[in-house]
Design an enzyme around this catalytic site. Structure first.
Site, PDB file in Angstrom:
ATOM      1  N   GLU A  25      83.587  -0.481  37.299  1.00 27.08           N
ATOM      2  CA  GLU A  25      83.021  -0.397  35.951  1.00 27.08           C
ATOM      3  C   GLU A  25      83.933  -1.107  34.950  1.00 27.08           C
ATOM      4  O   GLU A  25      85.097  -1.398  35.250  1.00 27.08           O
ATOM      5  CB  GLU A  25      82.823   1.058  35.542  1.00 27.08           C
ATOM      6  N   LYS A  86      80.495  -0.611  24.098  1.00 26.35           N
ATOM      7  CA  LYS A  86      80.370   0.262  25.276  1.00 26.35           C
ATOM      8  C   LYS A  86      78.891   0.535  25.500  1.00 26.35           C
ATOM      9  O   LYS A  86      78.220   1.014  24.589  1.00 26.35           O
ATOM     10  CB  LYS A  86      81.127   1.568  24.995  1.00 26.35           C
ATOM     11  N   ALA A 141      75.428  10.665  29.907  1.00 27.73           N
ATOM     12  CA  ALA A 141      74.289  10.150  30.675  1.00 27.73           C
ATOM     13  C   ALA A 141      74.700   9.784  32.092  1.00 27.73           C
ATOM     14  O   ALA A 141      73.839   9.561  32.945  1.00 27.73           O
ATOM     15  CB  ALA A 141      73.690   8.940  29.968  1.00 27.73           C
ATOM     16  N   LYS A 159      86.348  13.785  34.096  1.00 29.29           N
ATOM     17  CA  LYS A 159      87.506  13.825  33.198  1.00 29.29           C
ATOM     18  C   LYS A 159      87.810  15.262  32.769  1.00 29.29           C
ATOM     19  O   LYS A 159      86.918  16.049  32.480  1.00 29.29           O
ATOM     20  CB  LYS A 159      87.241  12.920  31.992  1.00 29.29           C
TER      21      LYS A 159
HETATM   22  N1  PSU Z   1      87.028   6.581  33.797  1.00 36.37           N
HETATM   23  C1  PSU Z   1      88.229   6.249  33.243  1.00 36.37           C
HETATM   24  N2  PSU Z   1      88.232   5.825  31.945  1.00 36.37           N
HETATM   25  C2  PSU Z   1      87.073   5.679  31.217  1.00 36.37           C
HETATM   26  C3  PSU Z   1      85.830   6.027  31.811  1.00 36.37           C
HETATM   27  C4  PSU Z   1      85.876   6.471  33.110  1.00 36.37           C
HETATM   28  O1  PSU Z   1      89.279   6.356  33.894  1.00 36.37           O
HETATM   29  O2  PSU Z   1      87.120   5.253  30.056  1.00 36.37           O
HETATM   30  C5  PSU Z   1      84.521   5.846  31.033  1.00 36.37           C
HETATM   31  C6  PSU Z   1      83.420   5.624  32.052  1.00 36.37           C
HETATM   32  O3  PSU Z   1      82.838   4.382  31.762  1.00 36.37           O
HETATM   33  C7  PSU Z   1      82.461   6.763  31.827  1.00 36.37           C
HETATM   34  C8  PSU Z   1      82.618   6.967  30.354  1.00 36.37           C
HETATM   35  O4  PSU Z   1      81.157   6.437  32.195  1.00 36.37           O
HETATM   36  O5  PSU Z   1      84.051   6.918  30.230  1.00 36.37           O
HETATM   37  C9  PSU Z   1      81.973   8.253  29.892  1.00 36.37           C
HETATM   38  O6  PSU Z   1      81.632   8.131  28.539  1.00 36.37           O
HETATM   39  P1  PSU Z   1      80.593   9.169  27.874  1.00 36.37           P
HETATM   40  O7  PSU Z   1      81.294  10.491  27.981  1.00 36.37           O
HETATM   41  O8  PSU Z   1      80.443   8.711  26.438  1.00 36.37           O
HETATM   42  O9  PSU Z   1      79.320   9.079  28.646  1.00 36.37           O
END
Ligand code: PSU
Ligand code: MN
Length: 307
Positions: A25, A86, A141, A159
């Site tokens: 990603e 993003k 999502a 996370k």
């Molecule tokens: N993993 C990491 N760092 C990141 C992310 C994942 O080590 O920044 C990103 C991924 O792209 C994941 C996003 O899909 O954070 C989630 O964002 P949100 O909570 O706004 O969906």
């Protein structure tokens, strides 16, 4: 109309020949890791795969074109260009029509990887259900998209900034299979162990490939999440982690941060408050997951090409 995503020659060749490919990603590069080290990190992610005999397919949107496999110049733009946004899955057509350049989240990357026929995808940690979700209704999502996207995602769980038990409940409801890699506990990104037990574990890449094959036999179209913990020696100090995270959550609340800005804000706050230790842990997480994804992709190729 051209194919979406557009494949780099290396990715196209590898897919046609049935050689192993791993999708990466790009939001982790554009919005997750700090500049300028993020560019070196992005290159090192690709080098890890190449060194393992696997073709890297970093996925992003470049000037409105979703791409799997980036040139050196494209990778540099994703890492360093201020205009890079993003995008999640729902944003993809909007970014395409507007000609934007974007880092793709787990959700957007999964959709594009699956369309390209790439079976294995590595990230750091998935998005999920945020703390305080009962009020904010903030749920990534990533979860609902993985519920309908057939890809094997290697991730250090979700996370640790999230509500992990609630996220596991949602993954169950959504039909996303979760399996621990050499662990019976769900990992928590910066931390080795979230404290949550897992029903299933595997101990080899070949076992992951066997699960993928069984899912294909069943026609399952959801994702498989392979939860790969950081070794205990590389995790953030749990006491420091908990304290710094509490401060980050409070700061985000007081600053009124909402929507897709929440995750980048919390990660940046963790970085600043840990003096960069969270970034080192994030890099270790990503590298560990990429290395495992390479092995799973290789095991899958070997399995599929068996006579
Ligand atoms: N993993 C990491 N760092 C990141 C992310 C994942 O080590 O920044 C990103 C991924 O792209 C994941 C996003 O899909 O954070 C989630 O964002 P949100 O909570 O706004 O969906
Ligand atoms: Mn969100």
């Amino acid at each position: 109309m051209s194919q979406v995503p557009e494949l780099s020659p290396a990715v196209g060749d590898a897919l046609r020949a049935g050689r192993p490919v791993v999708a990466l990603e790009s939001t982790i590069i554009s919005h997750g890791l700090p500049r300028p080290g993020n560019l070196a990190a992005a290159r090192s992610f690709e080098d890890l795969l190449t060194g393992a005999g696997v073709t890297p397919a970093t996925i992003a949107v470049i000037d409105g074109v979703p791409r799997a496999g980036l040139s050196a110049a494209e990778l540099e733009r994703i890492a360093l260009d201020d205009s890079v946004i993003k995008v999640s899955s729902r944003d993809l057509p909007l970014a395409m029509a507007a000609g934007r350049t974007a880092g793709t989240t787990v959700a957007a990357t999964s959709v594009l990887a699956a369309r390209a026929g790439i079976r294995v995808f590595a990230t750091g940690g998935l998005g999920g259900v945020h703390r305080g979700h009962a009020e904010s209704l903030d749920e990534s999502a990533d979860l609902t998209v993985l519920a309908r996207t057939p890809v094997t995602v290697v991730s250090a769980g979700v996370k640790s900034i999230l509500d992990i038990p609630a996220t596991l409940e949602r993954l169950e409801t959504l039909g996303v299979a979760v399996v621990g890699y050499r662990t019976d506990r769900f990992p928590a990104f910066y931390l080795t162990d979230s404290g949550q037990p897992l029903d299933w574990r595997i101990d080899s890449p070949e076992q992951a490939a066997a699960v993928m094959a069984a899912r294909d036999q069943l026609g399952q179209t959801s994702a498989l999440l392979v939860a790969n913990p950081l070794p205990a020696a590389a995790q953030l100090d749990p006491a420091v982690h908990d304290q710094v995270l509490a401060e980050a959550l409070k700061a985000a609340d007081e600053a009124g941060v909402r929507g897709k800005a929440v995750t980048p804000y919390l990660l940046a706050h963790m970085r600043q408050a840990t003096g960069g230790a969270s970034v080192a842990a994030n890099l270790a997480v990503a590298r560990g997951n990429i290395a495992l994804a390479a092995q799973i992709a290789a095991a899958w190729s070997a399995r599929v090409s068996e006579p």
